[in-house]
Design an enzyme around this catalytic site. Structure first.
Site, PDB file in Angstrom:
ATOM      1  N   ASN A 178      -1.385  -7.975  11.968  1.00  0.00           N
ATOM      2  CA  ASN A 178      -2.258  -9.136  11.895  1.00  0.00           C
ATOM      3  C   ASN A 178      -2.569  -9.402  10.420  1.00  0.00           C
ATOM      4  O   ASN A 178      -3.077  -8.514   9.731  1.00  0.00           O
ATOM      5  CB  ASN A 178      -3.550  -8.844  12.666  1.00  0.00           C
ATOM      6  CG  ASN A 178      -4.454 -10.057  12.778  1.00  0.00           C
ATOM      7  OD1 ASN A 178      -4.367 -10.979  11.972  1.00  0.00           O
ATOM      8  ND2 ASN A 178      -5.331 -10.048  13.764  1.00  0.00           N
ATOM      9  N   HIS A 214      -2.584 -17.644  16.861  1.00  0.00           N
ATOM     10  CA  HIS A 214      -2.623 -16.888  15.609  1.00  0.00           C
ATOM     11  C   HIS A 214      -1.270 -16.213  15.413  1.00  0.00           C
ATOM     12  O   HIS A 214      -0.719 -15.636  16.346  1.00  0.00           O
ATOM     13  CB  HIS A 214      -3.740 -15.842  15.701  1.00  0.00           C
ATOM     14  CG  HIS A 214      -3.885 -14.991  14.477  1.00  0.00           C
ATOM     15  ND1 HIS A 214      -4.302 -15.496  13.274  1.00  0.00           N
ATOM     16  CD2 HIS A 214      -3.659 -13.668  14.283  1.00  0.00           C
ATOM     17  CE1 HIS A 214      -4.342 -14.510  12.391  1.00  0.00           C
ATOM     18  NE2 HIS A 214      -3.955 -13.400  12.981  1.00  0.00           N
TER      19      HIS A 214
END
Length: 588
Positions: free
Chosen positions: A213, A181
């Protein structure tokens, strides 16, 4: 307005795009975005179309789209913001998909290429595992300074933890980080520890990095996470300056040591500012367009493959550039036309590409025909771009961009970035051209490469700038003499090549070359050594050499001689020179 986005975790289909949208949301990448915003006071000005600009193979390309976005059950299905009134990320993604032909073409793209498309910058991938950043403190500190420099110059930075299996993709670690990610780096700081005046005078600073994020949740839970007790070591004013918040918003701080311990990949996208009017000018850029073209004639073939194919390697395109500082950081990016952008021809595979850098003669003007001193080389990979950052010493260099295998064809873009202009250009001619003056002025019969290696035992200089022979039997002169700042000049048939100055030495390692196409083979080659002074440079000695293509001995060590009517007099020191001469002008 253009700002940071929080991406809906359930909307993500193309892994690199949400991160790119997040990184770009703080930059004015949408042209005339204020004019394109919905204006409640001027609803009639809304035309239902939007335009964006992407950097494509060296040019900014305008892309126009309408306002229709794909939905399922009246919900946007691809990248979009959690704010139901914000559509920039979805619109940018649609425009980007149009560049590549369809949404599906974005699947499998990578962040480094996307950042270049959005900024026109240069992306440098950094493998933290290969560089052993977790265990090598010196390398880690050097990397932090690079990351800090890129961030302070408004560059874009992303990072990720490599997933080695399908099961690893999006797997959450115990520390809160997610594998496979991509995260955006939003700040890089040296944080001062302590409180009050003690913190001000205390020299201890912690290398820290802040990440976000794109999902807007799932944060790092280790040391220096939002609510960790480590923040008690930092004053309240310092915490406010850093923008520390205790909420699950997807943004968090880590020490750079912990960062290198957990993360495996880092991408530094440098934004290139070449304007002389800007106080933030960063680089001088040279852009070269070229092609790998296969031809049967070796002198016309431009698709020779990598250096493994020694017989054809030098048949590739060649680009010469100069490093004019004593040492300069050089960035080189080789880009091929991406096959994903040609959907009519099928998705296709990129070629495996790379390049080598050779240090060559200071006056080389024609193509290389024999291998020179290789000083650097990129990896070979079938990606769109290959990047190399290298510290190079003053001199002239040739870049040879190649495909891995010979005979492959394609177009490429070569970008060279230096601190001062490098005068980069393609070498197209194999030898001096014949002109209408050739019959009158003559044409070269020989080509000679002069390689001045080093000198030994040069005259020393006293505190008054006077030269003295360093004879061990003359203790008084020896004690007064000191080293000099020598340089060498090679002269052949009126053409001169001058080396950089060597500092504070009587035994300089010059290691410089000159290349001369000679019409008068019987004329000598003069090599003179001088000492660099503030006003007038001082002559230290010379040698005169004659080169015969039939001579087998290439390397010579000669005593220095005086000049003018004192040429028969020896001067202190010797000079070591290597000569290579050929009657075939395309041999060197």
């Amino acid at each position: 307005m253009v700002r940071f986005l929080t991406i809906d975790v359930n909307s993500v289909h193309f892994s690199h795009f949400p991160l790119t949208s997040l990184l770009m949301s703080s930059y004015p990448v949408i042209p005339d975005w204020k004019e394109q915003e919905w204006d409640t006071e001027k609803p009639d000005s809304y035309a239902g179309i939007f335009h964006f600009r992407f950097w494509r193979f060296g040019e900014w390309v305008d892309v126009v789209i309408d306002d229709r976005l794909p939905t399922v059950d009246n919900q946007l299905v691809y990248c979009h913001s959690n704010d139901s009134n914000e559509f920039w990320s979805a619109l940018v993604e649609k425009a980007y998909a149009k560049v590549y032909g369809c949404y599906e073409a974005l699947d499998g793209g990578n962040t480094a290429d996307a950042l270049v498309d959005f900024t026109g910058g240069v992306s440098e991938p950094v493998d933290l595992l290969e560089g052993q950043m977790a265990t090598d403190e010196v390398a880690r500190n050097q990397l932090f300074e690079r990351v800090l420099k890129v961030h302070n110059r408004d560059g874009l930075i992303s990072c990720s933890i490599r997933a080695t299996t399908i099961e690893d993709m999006e797997a959450r670690l115990d520390c809160g980080l997610v594998k496979g990610h991509a995260y955006a780096v939003t700040d890089v700081r040296k944080v001062r520890l302590g409180h009050g005046l003690l913190a001000f005078f205390k020299s201890e600073k912690l290398q820290m990095i802040r990440m976000r994020n794109p999902w807007g949740e799932k944060e790092w839970s280790g040391p220096w996470s939002d609510s960790s007790e480590e923040w008690n070591k930092v004053s309240k004013s310092e915490r406010e300056k850093l923008g520390v918040t205790v909420q699950d918003d997807g943004e968090f701080w880590m020490t750079f040591d912990d960062f290198c311990q957990y993360f495996t990949d880092l991408i530094l996208c440098r934004l290139i500012n070449t304007s002389y009017l800007s106080i933030h000018k960063t680089w001088e850029e040279e852009v070269m367009r070229g092609s790998w073209i296969h031809r049967q004639d070796p002198l016309r073939n431009r698709s020779g493959g990598c250096i493994n194919h020694k017989a054809t390697f030098l048949q590739n395109p060649q680009y010469v550039f100069d490093v004019k500082k004593v040492e300069d950081e050089v960035l080189i990016c080789l880009q091929q036309k991406e096959k994903r952008a040609t959907p009519k021809e099928g998705k296709g595979e990129n070629l495996a590409i790379g390049f080598d850098i050779h240090r060559v003669e200071l006056n080389r003007k024609y193509r290389m025909h024999s291998a020179q001193q290789k000083v650097a080389g990129s990896i070979y990979i079938n990606s769109r771009c290959v990047f190399l950052r290298k510290e190079l010493k003053e001199g002239r260099y040739v870049i040879i961009p190649t495909t891995f295998d010979p005979g492959q064809q394609g177009d490429f873009l070569l970008r060279v970035f230096t601190d001062v202009p490098s005068d980069c250009k393609e070498l197209t001619l194999d030898e001096p051209p014949q002109t209408c003056w050739t019959g009158m002025c003559g044409y070269p019969q020989l080509v000679t490469q002069v390689h001045v290696l080093n000198a030994e035992g040069l005259q020393g200089q006293d505190s008054n700038g006077e030269l003295h022979c360093l004879n061990p039997n003359k203790d008084r002169l020896l004690s007064k003499a000191r080293a000099v700042d020598p340089y060498v000049i090679i002269t052949c048939e009126g053409e001169r090549v001058r080396s950089p100055v060597q500092k504070d030495t009587r035994c300089p390692n010059f290691d410089i070359k000159g290349l001369f196409y000679r019409k008068k083979p019987k004329d000598g080659i003069h090599i003179e050594i001088y000492n660099k002074n503030m006003i007038v440079d001082t002559f230290l000695g010379q040698v005169i050499m004659f080169s015969d293509p039939n001579e087998r001995q290439e390397q010579h060590t000669l005593h220095l001689r005086d000049k003018g009517n004192r040429q028969d007099n020896d001067l202190p020191g010797t000079l070591t020179v290597r000569l290579i001469t050929s009657t075939t002008l395309t041999n060197i």
